[in-house]
Enzyme design. Structure first.
Site, PDB file in Angstrom:
ATOM      1  N   ASN A 160      50.795   1.716   9.346  1.00  0.00           N
ATOM      2  CA  ASN A 160      50.244   2.054   8.040  1.00  0.00           C
ATOM      3  C   ASN A 160      50.636   1.021   6.998  1.00  0.00           C
ATOM      4  O   ASN A 160      51.776   0.563   6.939  1.00  0.00           O
ATOM      5  CB  ASN A 160      50.756   3.431   7.601  1.00  0.00           C
ATOM      6  CG  ASN A 160      50.228   3.819   6.231  1.00  0.00           C
ATOM      7  OD1 ASN A 160      49.028   3.831   6.017  1.00  0.00           O
ATOM      8  ND2 ASN A 160      51.130   4.106   5.307  1.00  0.00           N
ATOM      9  N   VAL A 161      49.658   0.662   6.170  1.00  0.00           N
ATOM     10  CA  VAL A 161      49.893  -0.189   5.001  1.00  0.00           C
ATOM     11  C   VAL A 161      49.419   0.617   3.799  1.00  0.00           C
ATOM     12  O   VAL A 161      48.212   0.792   3.596  1.00  0.00           O
ATOM     13  CB  VAL A 161      49.112  -1.516   5.109  1.00  0.00           C
ATOM     14  CG1 VAL A 161      49.424  -2.409   3.918  1.00  0.00           C
ATOM     15  CG2 VAL A 161      49.440  -2.224   6.413  1.00  0.00           C
ATOM     16  N   GLY A 162      50.354   1.160   3.035  1.00  0.00           N
ATOM     17  CA  GLY A 162      50.003   2.078   1.966  1.00  0.00           C
ATOM     18  C   GLY A 162      50.606   1.682   0.629  1.00  0.00           C
ATOM     19  O   GLY A 162      51.590   0.946   0.559  1.00  0.00           O
ATOM     20  N   TYR A 164      52.466   3.075  -2.541  1.00  0.00           N
ATOM     21  CA  TYR A 164      53.262   4.221  -2.956  1.00  0.00           C
ATOM     22  C   TYR A 164      54.193   3.814  -4.098  1.00  0.00           C
ATOM     23  O   TYR A 164      54.658   2.670  -4.158  1.00  0.00           O
ATOM     24  CB  TYR A 164      54.115   4.741  -1.787  1.00  0.00           C
ATOM     25  CG  TYR A 164      53.329   5.000  -0.534  1.00  0.00           C
ATOM     26  CD1 TYR A 164      52.476   6.083  -0.445  1.00  0.00           C
ATOM     27  CD2 TYR A 164      53.415   4.132   0.558  1.00  0.00           C
ATOM     28  CE1 TYR A 164      51.737   6.313   0.705  1.00  0.00           C
ATOM     29  CE2 TYR A 164      52.684   4.362   1.708  1.00  0.00           C
ATOM     30  CZ  TYR A 164      51.836   5.455   1.774  1.00  0.00           C
ATOM     31  OH  TYR A 164      51.103   5.676   2.905  1.00  0.00           O
ATOM     32  N   ARG A 165      54.487   4.752  -4.975  1.00  0.00           N
ATOM     33  CA  ARG A 165      55.453   4.460  -6.032  1.00  0.00           C
ATOM     34  C   ARG A 165      56.859   4.487  -5.443  1.00  0.00           C
ATOM     35  O   ARG A 165      57.171   5.317  -4.585  1.00  0.00           O
ATOM     36  CB  ARG A 165      55.329   5.477  -7.161  1.00  0.00           C
ATOM     37  CG  ARG A 165      56.010   6.813  -6.879  1.00  0.00           C
ATOM     38  CD  ARG A 165      55.719   7.827  -7.957  1.00  0.00           C
ATOM     39  NE  ARG A 165      56.746   8.860  -8.029  1.00  0.00           N
ATOM     40  CZ  ARG A 165      56.588  10.011  -8.658  1.00  0.00           C
ATOM     41  NH1 ARG A 165      55.447  10.289  -9.261  1.00  0.00           N
ATOM     42  NH2 ARG A 165      57.571  10.887  -8.713  1.00  0.00           N
ATOM     43  N   GLN A 181      49.878  14.399   2.187  1.00  0.00           N
ATOM     44  CA  GLN A 181      48.576  13.971   2.719  1.00  0.00           C
ATOM     45  C   GLN A 181      48.551  12.504   3.131  1.00  0.00           C
ATOM     46  O   GLN A 181      47.578  12.042   3.713  1.00  0.00           O
ATOM     47  CB  GLN A 181      47.480  14.221   1.676  1.00  0.00           C
ATOM     48  CG  GLN A 181      47.118  15.684   1.475  1.00  0.00           C
ATOM     49  CD  GLN A 181      48.029  16.379   0.470  1.00  0.00           C
ATOM     50  OE1 GLN A 181      48.967  15.787  -0.055  1.00  0.00           O
ATOM     51  NE2 GLN A 181      47.750  17.646   0.189  1.00  0.00           N
ATOM     52  N   HIS A 182      49.616  11.742   2.843  1.00  0.00           N
ATOM     53  CA  HIS A 182      49.614  10.309   3.114  1.00  0.00           C
ATOM     54  C   HIS A 182      50.348   9.982   4.419  1.00  0.00           C
ATOM     55  O   HIS A 182      51.252  10.707   4.842  1.00  0.00           O
ATOM     56  CB  HIS A 182      50.249   9.556   1.947  1.00  0.00           C
ATOM     57  CG  HIS A 182      49.437   9.619   0.692  1.00  0.00           C
ATOM     58  ND1 HIS A 182      49.924   9.268  -0.539  1.00  0.00           N
ATOM     59  CD2 HIS A 182      48.151  10.014   0.474  1.00  0.00           C
ATOM     60  CE1 HIS A 182      48.993   9.421  -1.456  1.00  0.00           C
ATOM     61  NE2 HIS A 182      47.904   9.876  -0.865  1.00  0.00           N
ATOM     62  N   GLU A 224      44.622  -1.010   7.980  1.00  0.00           N
ATOM     63  CA  GLU A 224      44.339  -1.591   6.672  1.00  0.00           C
ATOM     64  C   GLU A 224      44.178  -3.108   6.760  1.00  0.00           C
ATOM     65  O   GLU A 224      43.362  -3.693   6.035  1.00  0.00           O
ATOM     66  CB  GLU A 224      45.454  -1.237   5.678  1.00  0.00           C
ATOM     67  CG  GLU A 224      45.452   0.203   5.206  1.00  0.00           C
ATOM     68  CD  GLU A 224      46.098   1.171   6.189  1.00  0.00           C
ATOM     69  OE1 GLU A 224      46.036   2.392   5.969  1.00  0.00           O
ATOM     70  OE2 GLU A 224      46.681   0.689   7.198  1.00  0.00           O
ATOM     71  N   GLU A 273      52.055   9.418 -14.258  1.00  0.00           N
ATOM     72  CA  GLU A 273      51.139   9.264 -13.126  1.00  0.00           C
ATOM     73  C   GLU A 273      49.693   8.995 -13.550  1.00  0.00           C
ATOM     74  O   GLU A 273      49.336   9.055 -14.727  1.00  0.00           O
ATOM     75  CB  GLU A 273      51.182  10.531 -12.257  1.00  0.00           C
ATOM     76  CG  GLU A 273      52.270  10.501 -11.197  1.00  0.00           C
ATOM     77  CD  GLU A 273      51.970   9.488 -10.088  1.00  0.00           C
ATOM     78  OE1 GLU A 273      50.865   8.875 -10.097  1.00  0.00           O
ATOM     79  OE2 GLU A 273      52.831   9.299  -9.222  1.00  0.00           O
TER      80      GLU A 273
END
Length: 472
Positions: A160-162, A164-165, A181-182, A224, A273
């Site tokens: 996974n390449v996501g 995120y904070r 959900q991620h 990704e 956010e």
């Protein structure tokens, strides 16, 4: 059209008049965030910002709002900067269908210029500042995180390449919020069930194509990196990490290698956010950084996030809409025309569809709620006729005002999942969802008086094309 690296894209923005350099001295707080917020208030064609004179730093360089307008989004795709949004959507959808494009592997990368493995201090390496006054600390909010599925490590798409904070918690510690959900939440759970730390890598200052792919709601087993190749039209370049079996984006400015510490939790937040509200503090996993690479005089990339619209909305608008479009077309290949899910990361989605029979549009709306992205977002789905452009909000409002009957066309589905960051969810992560059917009733639904629609004059399409060329 592929960009060599982050600096190559910044050079293109400058050449196209889409990069504004601020050479006057600015303070990290509040000037950097304030300048970006002000820029976002000035419209949807604004440039990126480049700060090179920051109080308290000798050589810090910070780029912001890099993808914060539709011209910059078009340039990311190698298209003319004045390409209309609807054209960008359909071109993105065309390239999306070219997935997967295998990666190109390199032995070394520019970020290998400097390597740090001892006495790591992120406060010395990175220019850090708060984005909003109520933030609980300094955040990396445009950093992509790479992790791998531990149950099926050989399936490339499950790396996974996501986006995120991550909150800077100490010299070599970060806090991360893994929304259920991620994909990162799945990988952390797998590691903790084994009692193991999860190896991760974090990249800052990347070409916008991989940032775009990382923020696209792909299926769990879709890569990704291979999607980035499809978007840019040629293989995306990667290089292996040293401490883990992970691929790193070749063109990044800074790489942090580390691990999520199994079972450790620390207070993280609050943070301003994309919903325009602060998300409160919660006990969240911790990342320990063990190795840092960076280019000499690295460029640190940041984005301002807050009340829409900000860079976040441009960055995740089209690439949220296209997966929903494709997934709905899989179910209804001859009916779905276009999808606009650009509003607050798809909490609102507008779907243009042909209608087979009475009640069909509501079924389309229900299907949207069950897509991978819809499960955590899509709180309000508006369905309009095929001749209504979902990217043209006056047309959408016309459909709502003339086609929708509150008694028959507002469908509320109770007790569904939503991302916990939605401030309206109660309890956090749960909500009711609504479908608004603003399509023209068809048999056997024969209510209303829609037998005399007003047609446009002949030749409108030809004149649209001609005038748009003259206005470029």
């Amino acid at each position: 059209m592929a960009y060599k690296d982050f600096r190559d894209f910044l050079h293109t923005l400058e050449k196209e008049g889409q990069l504004l350099t601020i050479s006057d001295e600015v303070k990290p707080e509040p000037d950097l965030a304030a300048a970006n917020r002000a820029l976002n208030n000035l419209g949807d064609k604004t440039p990126a910002l480049f700060f090179n004179n920051i109080y308290g730093y000798t050589d810090a360089r910070i780029a912001m709002n890099v993808m914060g307008s539709w011209p910059n989004h078009a340039l990311m795709m190698g298209m003319p900067k004045n390409t209309p949004l609807k054209e960008q959507f359909f071109e993105f959808a065309r390239r999306y269908e070219q997935f997967p494009v295998p990666v190109k592997r390199e032995e070394a990368a520019p970020f290998h210029e400097v390597e740090i493995t001892e006495n790591i201090n992120l406060f010395d390496i990175l220019p850090l500042f708060r984005l909003n006054q109520g933030d609980g600390g300094f955040y990396l909010d445009k950093a992509i995180l790479i992790s791998r599925d531990l149950d099926d490590p050989d399936t490339y798409g499950k790396q996974n390449v996501g986006l995120y904070r991550m909150q800077v918690k100490g010299k070599n510690r970060l806090g991360i919020q893994p929304v259920p959900q991620h994909d990162i939440a799945i990988h952390i759970r797998q590691a903790e069930e084994r009692g193991e730390n999860l190896k991760v890598a974090i990249a800052l200052g990347c070409e916008p194509v991989i940032t775009t792919a990382a923020s696209t709601p792909l299926l769990y087993d879709q890569s990704e990196y291979e999607m980035a190749g499809a978007i840019q039209g040629e293989p995306y370049r990667v290089v292996k990490a040293k401490d883990a079996d992970l691929d790193l984006p070749w063109g990044a400015e800074v790489i942090l290698e580390g691990e999520v510490l199994a079972g450790e939790r620390e207070y993280e937040g609050p943070f301003g956010e994309f919903t325009g509200h602060y998300s409160g503090g919660r006990a969240m996993p911790v990342i320990q950084i063990n190795r840092v690479y960076h280019r000499k005089q690295p460029i640190f990339e940041h984005l301002y996030i807050g009340m829409p619209w900000t860079e976040t909305d441009y960055m995740i608008g089209v690439n949220t809409s296209v997966p929903l479009f494709q997934q709905l077309k899989d179910a209804f290949p001859n009916e779905i025309v276009a999808v606009n899910a650009m509003y607050t990361h798809g909490l609102v989605a507008i779907i243009s569809t042909k209608t087979r029979y009475g009640g069909f549009a509501k079924a389309v709306g229900i299907r949207a709620l069950t897509t991978p992205h819809g499960l955590g977002y899509c709180k309000l789905v508006i369905v309009v006729d095929e001749k209504v452009d979902p990217f043209n909000l006056p047309q959408v409002m016309w459909a709502l005002s003339t086609k929708l009957h509150p008694k028959h066309d507002a469908v509320i589905v109770p007790g569904l999942s939503i991302l916990p960051l939605d401030p309206g969810s109660d309890p956090a992560g749960m909500t009711h969802k609504m479908i608004l059917d603003a399509t023209t009733p068809v048999a056997p639904d024969i209510r209303g008086h829609y037998s005399q629609p007003l047609d446009s004059p002949l030749g409108v399409a030809e004149w649209e094309k001609k005038l748009s060329q003259m206005l470029r």
